[in-house]
Design an enzyme around this catalytic site. Sequence first.
Site, PDB file in Angstrom:
ATOM      1  N   CYS A 167      -0.255   2.666  -4.455  1.00  0.00           N
ATOM      2  CA  CYS A 167      -0.931   3.924  -4.727  1.00  0.00           C
ATOM      3  C   CYS A 167      -0.052   5.087  -4.294  1.00  0.00           C
ATOM      4  O   CYS A 167       0.759   4.969  -3.381  1.00  0.00           O
ATOM      5  CB  CYS A 167      -2.260   3.991  -3.985  1.00  0.00           C
ATOM      6  SG  CYS A 167      -3.590   3.135  -4.836  1.00  0.00           S
TER       7      CYS A 167
ATOM      8  N   HIS B 138       0.852  -1.184   0.000  1.00  0.00           N
ATOM      9  CA  HIS B 138       0.000   0.000   0.000  1.00  0.00           C
ATOM     10  C   HIS B 138       0.890   1.238   0.000  1.00  0.00           C
ATOM     11  O   HIS B 138       2.076   1.171   0.372  1.00  0.00           O
ATOM     12  CB  HIS B 138      -0.877   0.026   1.258  1.00  0.00           C
ATOM     13  CG  HIS B 138      -2.007  -0.968   1.251  1.00  0.00           C
ATOM     14  ND1 HIS B 138      -3.018  -0.925   0.324  1.00  0.00           N
ATOM     15  CD2 HIS B 138      -2.281  -2.016   2.061  1.00  0.00           C
ATOM     16  CE1 HIS B 138      -3.882  -1.916   0.560  1.00  0.00           C
ATOM     17  NE2 HIS B 138      -3.454  -2.591   1.618  1.00  0.00           N
TER      18      HIS B 138
END
Length: 533
Positions: free
Chosen positions: A412, A369
């Site tokens: 991301c 992440h």
Amino acid sequence: MAMASQDQWLSSSSDKNCKVNFRERLLIIDSKLGGKDVEQLKFLCQDFVSHKKLETSRSALNIFDLLLAAELLCEEDSFFLAELLYTLNWMSLLKHLNYTKEQVESLLPTQRRVSLFRNLLYELSEGIDSENLQSMIFLLGDSIPKIPMTSLGLLSHLEKQGKIDEDNLTFLEDLCKKIVPKLVEKIEKYKGEKAAQLATLPVDKETESLHQGEEEQLFSRSDTTKLLGALQERPCQNEHARSNGDRATDGALALGSMIPASATRRASPNTPNSEASTEEVAVYGMNRKLRGHCVIINNHTFTSASSLDVRPGTHKDAESLRRVFKWLGFTVCKHDDVTKGRMDEILQEQKSHPDHADWDCFVFCVLTHGKDREVYCSDGVPIAIGKILSHFTANQCPRLAQKPKLFFIQACQGKAIQPSVPIEADAMNPESTFPPLEYRIPITVDFLLGLSTVPGYLSFRHMEEGSWYIQSLCKHLKTLVPRHEDILSILTAVNHDVSRKADKSGLKKQMPQSASTLTKKLVFPVPPGALQW
């Protein structure tokens, strides 16, 4: 006596004309160096040549051979050897390399290769006489092997034990205070020089380092303005806005034109008035037995305290990366669910890996992440991307100096609406707002950073098939390496491929970003035999 006669003949020949070849000049230098000089050369070169090879070197000629093989020494650029001789105070030998003491001193600020830390230890060893050495060995007791040891050998042993390094000299400082207090001044001077070096990063210095915790800008202000303008359109939110979204994605492809796909050759320090050549760009050497090491950080499950979701599909990415880089000749090491503490350990291990000296390249992949400029460790602690890269600059990791270092980040780099199953976003607490696109890539030489998405935006991952970016990267490496395509051309194809993908609704799109400070073309050799997948 024969060597002395040969030395005299070669020197005389050199005075009469300039036709003495380079190896003959190295032979002259070797004839002047003794056993202590060889030990000192081995010590100063250990950040560039593997310890095993240096240990078997019995003469300066052996070391010269290693430097020639590692492309650290050649007739066109002999400054590294000149720097070594200058450090050893052999000023009289510089003439055989067409240097003077003054020329070396003027070039050291920008051409220095031996680290400040290595220079410090050498200077300290010169200030430790036999009596002081025995006192130090006695004080250290059983932690030091009972074998004959020089002052340089003692400092090397302390370094191997992990008691001292470039950022931690407390142990050595305390030892010097007790035995040779005057050497403490040298340590204090080193600390000041190191701080100044980190604070001043000249753009044209090939061995520049990255300030810890600080990122420099790769693109000029005008380039950044163009990039922001090209990407200011947000991905379409409905069918009516679809054309605008497509234009934004196409505009993002313009980023490829801003990547420095080539660089001019550096002028030889022996020819200060020469200008950089605009001839065809050189290619990185890829002729060793192994390409190098590929590290894969694969975060699937996060601690409950982090509030980060599991990442189904990431194991597919990790396996694809493992196969393709193993096929390309890399040794591959995968680490699953890496905490911040473990990440720091891995970065330190790779930074000081001795085998980098014998390899062509280095690859570091992170699957996790993320958010703007940072990626998350499995315990939810973020680490800046620039911090990861900073471990492998030429000053921090000299064994990788002038070798390509590739970083691929699947995460991301912003917040957005959580997409529907089977597509997930690698973001924490996705929201419907998009932050301004302001991202600075660290400047350092011979780096390539591949981000799965433009900063500020989402990066998508199929829960079974893996992420769009990593799967496209592996696919294009597999198909384009046999066609002798260079890495920047391959990443351009990846950009094109990923930019055309969309989720089932057609509303979620993605644009990768690459930034390069490679100074040569990077073309992987075509692996022998058929593909095994």
